[in-house]
Design a protein around this motif. Structure first.
Motif, mmCIF file in Angstrom:
data_model
loop_
_atom_site.group_PDB
_atom_site.id
_atom_site.type_symbol
_atom_site.label_atom_id
_atom_site.label_comp_id
_atom_site.label_asym_id
_atom_site.label_seq_id
_atom_site.Cartn_x
_atom_site.Cartn_y
_atom_site.Cartn_z
ATOM 1 N N UNK A 269 0.794 -1.100 -0.024
ATOM 2 C CA UNK A 269 -0.036 0.098 -0.112
ATOM 3 C C UNK A 269 0.961 1.228 0.202
ATOM 4 N N UNK A 270 0.370 2.476 -0.787
ATOM 5 C CA UNK A 270 1.224 3.604 -0.861
ATOM 6 C C UNK A 270 0.372 4.688 -0.219
ATOM 7 N N UNK A 271 0.888 5.356 0.591
ATOM 8 C CA UNK A 271 -0.016 6.557 1.061
ATOM 9 C C UNK A 271 0.819 7.917 1.026
ATOM 10 N N UNK A 272 0.223 8.731 0.486
ATOM 11 C CA UNK A 272 0.700 10.094 0.597
ATOM 12 C C UNK A 272 0.010 11.001 1.647
ATOM 13 N N UNK A 273 0.645 12.036 1.768
ATOM 14 C CA UNK A 273 -0.009 13.034 2.831
ATOM 15 C C UNK A 273 -1.589 13.400 2.897
ATOM 16 N N UNK A 274 -2.199 13.437 3.789
ATOM 17 C CA UNK A 274 -3.345 13.558 3.941
ATOM 18 C C UNK A 274 -3.756 15.003 4.708
ATOM 19 N N UNK A 275 -4.973 15.328 4.652
ATOM 20 C CA UNK A 275 -5.219 16.513 5.626
ATOM 21 C C UNK A 275 -5.050 16.327 6.862
ATOM 22 N N UNK A 276 -5.190 14.855 7.301
ATOM 23 C CA UNK A 276 -4.907 14.500 8.832
ATOM 24 C C UNK A 276 -3.412 14.685 8.965
ATOM 25 N N UNK A 277 -2.402 14.594 8.209
ATOM 26 C CA UNK A 277 -1.029 14.944 8.605
ATOM 27 C C UNK A 277 -0.912 16.304 8.700
ATOM 28 N N UNK A 278 -1.636 17.092 7.906
ATOM 29 C CA UNK A 278 -1.464 18.719 8.112
ATOM 30 C C UNK A 278 -1.768 19.159 9.472
ATOM 31 N N UNK A 279 -3.264 18.487 9.977
ATOM 32 C CA UNK A 279 -3.846 18.893 11.117
ATOM 33 C C UNK A 279 -2.746 18.494 12.289
ATOM 34 N N UNK A 280 -2.153 17.320 12.237
ATOM 35 C CA UNK A 280 -1.501 16.800 13.397
ATOM 36 C C UNK A 280 -0.079 17.515 13.395
ATOM 37 N N UNK A 281 0.286 17.890 12.294
ATOM 38 C CA UNK A 281 1.599 18.763 12.284
ATOM 39 C C UNK A 281 1.387 20.206 12.795
ATOM 40 N N UNK A 282 0.272 20.720 12.802
ATOM 41 C CA UNK A 282 0.045 21.875 13.358
ATOM 42 C C UNK A 282 -0.418 22.131 15.039
ATOM 43 N N UNK A 283 -1.476 21.021 15.058
ATOM 44 C CA UNK A 283 -2.096 20.920 16.439
ATOM 45 C C UNK A 283 -1.532 19.994 17.504
ATOM 46 N N UNK A 284 -0.541 19.070 17.054
ATOM 47 C CA UNK A 284 0.145 17.962 17.817
ATOM 48 C C UNK A 284 -0.519 16.860 17.842
#
Length: 328
Positions: free
Chosen positions: A308-323
């Motif tokens: 399986x191959x997974x790129x970045x998602x909005x969840x990654x953005x969310x976690x990078x900003x909010x912890x």
């Protein structure tokens, strides 16, 4: 298709066009303008300088962890709370103090649905319609729109969570508002009920109704919203289309294969030097910024089982900003 964003034309949506009115034109006219918004409760800064705009016809999401200030922001926009300071314009008017003319143009679905006791679904929505001077025929049309006709004679306390949310949205739409606020509309719903509700929300927005949504579900925001504001500690941390925010993260691609297909030592040699390889005993995951090179190497080793191959998602953005820390 579920993952496809639709801005439906009248001929595409059929009878729906007759039920929720003709399309509003999406342009540069602002439905909402917020600048330097502040709201505090004692020492707690629930909203701390939030600034954003929502265009007419847009599907706009406000995302954030518990306590981020999402619901307080919505309540100020809805005229339910007075801001301490800042400028707020909703459909060209200040929402506070509440104005009957503005209230007729907005629809509100609250985080927790509250219905009058002992009323059936039909009686409930007809009561809401009567508050706006709207006849029972329109109420019955909205009941059909949200797929609740078969539950028309069911008392509201007997409805499932998904049915109650659909009825709540129907009540918010019964007066054909220009602007609809939805506060966690799919909270607590099972996956099937959530996705069924997504179709309804897309149809509502597809007719040009401006929709403002708060949600904890990042996949929901990524699929539904034209733009999102990520909020934490009362501040807007990021704002833009989900795809743009994801591209701006520059996160690595994660390639997973079945554990044991290659050794961790060999996998680490394929990964970028500063990125990690993890193995949970089921899947081995390689983080890389050169996915084509890693995939070619795995193919040469015949190590593609469970790929399986997974790129970045909005969840990654969310976690990078909010912890990542858990919050009550």
């Amino acid at each position: 298709m579920l993952g496809t964003k639709r801005k439906g034309r009248p001929e595409e949506t059929g009878a729906l066009f007759d039920l929720i009115g003709p399309p509003r034109m999406i342009g540069m006219t602002l439905a909402i303008a917020v600048a330097g918004l502040h709201k505090s409760y004692g020492e707690v800064h629930a909203v701390d300088g939030a600034t954003f705009e929502v265009q007419q016809g847009e599907f706009f999401g406000i995302l954030g962890p518990n306590g981020a200030g999402k619901t307080t922001t919505l309540e100020i926009l809805e005229g339910l709370r007075e801001a301490d300071s800042g400028e707020v314009s909703v459909l060209g008017s200040s929402p506070w103090p509440r104005k009957p003319e503005l209230m007729k143009r907005i629809g509100v679905q609250l985080q927790a649905s509250s219905f009058f006791e002992r009323l059936t679904a039909r009686e409930q929505i007809r009561l809401f319609a009567s508050l706006y001077g709207i006849g029972p025929a329109r109420a019955d049309e909205l009941l059909d729109l949200v797929g609740m006709t078969e539950k028309a004679h069911t008392r509201t306390e007997k409805l499932s969570g998904g049915q109650a949310q659909r009825l709540s949205i129907a009540c918010a739409l019964v007066h054909d508002p220009d602007l609809v606020f939805l506060d966690e509309p799919t909270s607590g719903l099972d996956p099937q009920a959530r996705r069924n509700l997504w179709d309804l929300l897309r149809d509502i927005n597809g007719q040009g109704h401006t929709v403002v949504l708060t949600t904890h579900h990042l996949d929901e925001a990524e699929i539904l919203c034209d733009r999102v504001a990520i909020m934490d500690h009362g501040k807007i941390l990021a704002l833009g289309p989900p795809a743009t925010l994801v591209r701006g993260l520059e996160a690595p691609t994660r390639i997973s294969i079945e554990s044991g297909s290659v050794s961790e030592v060999d996998a680490q040699a394929l990964a970028d030097p500063d990125l990690e390889v993890t193995d949970d005993g089921i899947s081995l995951t390689i983080a890389t910024r050169t996915p084509a090179k890693v995939l070619a190497a795995l193919a040469e080793r015949n190590a593609m089982r469970g790929l399986s191959v997974r790129g970045a998602t909005l969840e990654d953005v969310f976690l990078s900003l909010t912890g990542r820390e858990f919050r009550e």
